[in-house]
Design an enzyme around this catalytic site. Sequence first.
Site, mmCIF file in Angstrom:
data_model
loop_
_atom_site.group_PDB
_atom_site.id
_atom_site.type_symbol
_atom_site.label_atom_id
_atom_site.label_comp_id
_atom_site.label_asym_id
_atom_site.label_seq_id
_atom_site.Cartn_x
_atom_site.Cartn_y
_atom_site.Cartn_z
ATOM 1 N N LYS A 176 0.747 -1.137 0.082
ATOM 2 C CA LYS A 176 -0.094 -0.123 0.122
ATOM 3 C C LYS A 176 0.960 1.233 -0.011
ATOM 4 O O LYS A 176 1.883 0.985 0.584
ATOM 5 C CB LYS A 176 -0.840 -0.196 1.429
ATOM 6 C CG LYS A 176 -2.119 0.880 1.299
ATOM 7 C CD LYS A 176 -2.978 0.199 0.451
ATOM 8 C CE LYS A 176 -4.279 0.897 0.602
ATOM 9 N NZ LYS A 176 -5.475 0.007 -0.050
HETATM 10 N N1 GLU Z 1 -7.333 0.214 -3.124
HETATM 11 C C1 GLU Z 1 -8.018 -0.885 -3.070
HETATM 12 C C2 GLU Z 1 -8.084 -1.916 -2.005
HETATM 13 O O1 GLU Z 1 -7.860 -1.251 -0.902
HETATM 14 C C3 GLU Z 1 -7.711 -1.970 -4.627
HETATM 15 C C4 GLU Z 1 -6.252 -2.349 -4.516
HETATM 16 C C5 GLU Z 1 -5.870 -2.962 -5.880
HETATM 17 O O2 GLU Z 1 -6.529 -3.127 -6.816
HETATM 18 O O3 GLU Z 1 -4.582 -3.106 -5.955
HETATM 19 O O4 GLU Z 1 -8.407 -2.966 -2.129
#
Ligand code: GLU
Length: 452
Positions: free
Chosen positions: A115
């Site tokens: 993240k």
């Molecule tokens: N931000 C989204 C989540 O928290 C998607 C993450 C992604 O597609 O890699 O799952």
Amino acid sequence: MMTSDPVLEDLNPNHIARQQFDAALAYLPELTVCPGMADWLFEPERIVKVALPVRLNDGCVHVFHGYRVLHSTLRGPGKGGIRFHPNVDEEEVKALAAWMTLKCALVDVPFGGAKGGVACDPRELTPYEKSRITRRFIAALGDNIGPYTDIPAPDVYTDAQTMAWVYDTYSMMHPGDNNLPVVTGKPLDLGGSPGRAQATAQGSLFAAEHYLELGGSPELTGLKGATVAVQGFGNAGRNAARLFSAAGAMVVAVSDSKGGIYDPGGLDVSKVEVHKDETGSVVGLEGTKFLEAGEVLEVPCDILIPAALENQITAANADRIEAHVIVEAANGPTTPAADRILNEKGIHVLPDILANAGGVLVSYYEWVQNLENQQWEEHEVLEKLRRKMQRATERVVTKRVALIEGHAHYQEVLRRRDPEAPEMPVADLRTAAYVVAVGACSATATQRGIWP
Ligand code: GLU
């Protein structure tokens, strides 16, 4: 962000992620005999922190702080979004990255977790300022991201346009390569996948629908006629309101950062969307009652969808929640103390690592298409998404039944190790989901072995 009594609750998201992880360990004896192994599964592999000097439109340079946490590459490359929000800090990004690892393991895609985020207030930035922050962030991360190592995507206050800037910046730094798979959630004209924009909400809907089909909630047999309240009107919340309403549910309340609106007779979601686009908020739509921030969580409804930020349902308000089922489209909206209260009240929580996994699932399909230079039809993507969400929901429900049936056994094992061990709570859906996800990571770690 809503706060709870700090004396009662520790709201550090990474501490919360660890508490949720630890709750599952009681059911995974292979990890309790070797606590170092559990630490290895929980600790992030890499934390990158960067300072970003960006000249804003007033001519002054402002230093923003950006983070990228690669939580785990055990089961595949790191995967997870980039968020722009004033609350972003290292602890939050660590938690969000750990949740990505567990989410990918639970829905069984060959990704680890990661993240990123930049602490900034995107509501006060122009698109050009946002693009400069994005580009400087991606340049600063350099080869800490890559198509086979760590693949970003959208998250809170970032979207397909932001991902286009991510792609363009990375591509300028790596000319001559197929760089499309370095980031997902891109615009359709730039290697994006059909279905990605609404994927998170679509996944929440598939999970909720299947949970009800499996008889999960005695009060509800399906989405038709069910009353729904949605907190947050960003990508997840807005699409959830639209899709749940299209599936026959009645959306009675929605909210955004400026407040909420309520109509017990049902909101016309398309009118709410027009009002939001015209005025910047859902608040003020004619014929609706104004709600203070947080009140949307407490309206009487069948299904509550928190689709905003962490720590929204806490010990301070869990008692006032009236929904039968909570579908966590956001990451980390419910604290462990709130979970205990909701569990006692018989409210079912479809946990974030299940309920919002639709986003990363379609990201996975986008990545596969980019690697193969393929373009799939939307119906193919949605069908794959539906099957994966249904299977993951079944896995969680089955595991919960098994944990409850084995309760006495697990309690005895615990007491043998520690005679003072307290009575274990009845396993909720989150614990079941964590047992599946942590169990999958643990199995992979055992198969790979610890190098060297
Ligand atoms: N931000 C989204 C989540 O928290 C998607 C993450 C992604 O597609 O890699 O799952």
